[in-house]
Design a protein around this motif. Sequence first.
Motif, short mmCIF file in Angstrom:
data_model
loop_
_atom_site.label_atom_id
_atom_site.label_comp_id
_atom_site.label_asym_id
_atom_site.label_seq_id
_atom_site.Cartn_x
_atom_site.Cartn_y
_atom_site.Cartn_z
N UNK A 1 -4.20 17.12 6.93
CA UNK A 1 -3.29 16.10 7.39
C UNK A 1 -2.42 15.66 6.23
N UNK A 2 -1.55 14.69 6.47
CA UNK A 2 -0.63 14.27 5.42
C UNK A 2 -1.34 13.52 4.31
N UNK A 3 -2.39 12.78 4.66
CA UNK A 3 -3.16 12.07 3.64
C UNK A 3 -3.77 13.04 2.63
N UNK B 1 -4.20 4.42 -3.81
CA UNK B 1 -3.88 3.20 -3.05
C UNK B 1 -3.76 3.57 -1.57
N UNK B 2 -4.79 4.23 -1.05
CA UNK B 2 -4.80 4.68 0.33
C UNK B 2 -5.68 3.74 1.14
N UNK C 1 8.99 7.82 -1.29
CA UNK C 1 9.08 8.58 -2.53
C UNK C 1 7.79 9.35 -2.78
N UNK C 2 6.65 8.73 -2.48
CA UNK C 2 5.36 9.38 -2.65
C UNK C 2 5.22 10.60 -1.74
N UNK D 1 0.84 -1.20 0.00
CA UNK D 1 0.00 0.00 0.00
C UNK D 1 0.88 1.25 0.00
N UNK D 2 0.51 2.23 -0.79
CA UNK D 2 1.30 3.46 -0.86
C UNK D 2 1.09 4.35 0.36
N UNK D 3 -0.09 4.28 0.96
CA UNK D 3 -0.42 5.13 2.11
C UNK D 3 -1.39 4.38 3.01
#
Length: 233
Positions: free
Chosen positions: A190-192, A206-207, A174-175, A133-135
Motif C-alpha cells: 500500500x502507499x504507507x 510520523x505515521x 511532498x513526502x 501528521x505526515x501520514x
Amino acid sequence: MEQNYVIIVAAGTGSRMGGNLPKQYIPINGKPLLMHTLLKFHQAQSKPQILLVLFSEMESYWRELCSEYDFHIPHILCHGGASRFQSVKNGLIALRNSIPDPANAIIAVHDAARPLLTTQLIDALYQEVANGHHAVIPAVQSSSSVRFGNENKSEAVDRNQVWLVQTPQVFQADLLLKAYEQEESASFTDDASVVENWNENKMSNNLLIFPGEHQNLKITYQEDLAIAQLLLE
C-alpha cells in the motif's frame, strides 16, 4: 492554507470478481460503483481535487458511462500502469503540475472499490495531516482470532496488535511525491509501505493510525456487491 487532492485508483481488471466487466463499473444502487466513490469525495467538506486513474482501454467506456448517467463531477483522468505502484506513480506525475506548493498540499490515495466510506472519515483524515501528521492511515482492529504462519506451522497472534488497513491513506504531498521516486519493491502493499520504505532513516516516523470504518469494505467478490447494495440503500 492546504490544498487537498485525491488519487482514486481504478486501473484494476477485477479478475477476482469474475465476468468481463471490472468491478468498478458494475452498477449498484442506480449507478456504477466508481461513481459512488467519486461522489463521496465530491461531497466532503475538504473538497479535494479528484484525479482518477483508469486502465487505458476503459477510458472511452468510462466517458460513455458519464454521459449515460449524466455524471458531471469534475475530475482529471490519467492511465494506470502494470501495478498499483505504477498506477499511483502515474497519478502523482499527472498531479505534479497542479500542485504549486507541495509543502502545503495534502494527497490522499483511495481504492476505487471502496465506495462505502463516509465523508466524515474523509474530512477527519485530511484534518489530521493538516494538524501536522505526515501520514494518516485508516484501519480497524481485527475482531477475529489471528494466526501467523502457513498451513503446516502457525502461532497465535494478539489480535489487539493487528490492524486491518483501509484507504484513503492521506499524506503530506511532498513526502508522497518523494517516496514514489524510489524503485518499486514487492514489499509495497500500500502507499504507507512505500512511504515507510523511503522514510527509513530519513526522518522520524510520523505515521498515525486513525480509526477506520467497518463499513468501508473493499468490494472484491460477488457477495461484497450484495453487502454494498444494502448499505448504499
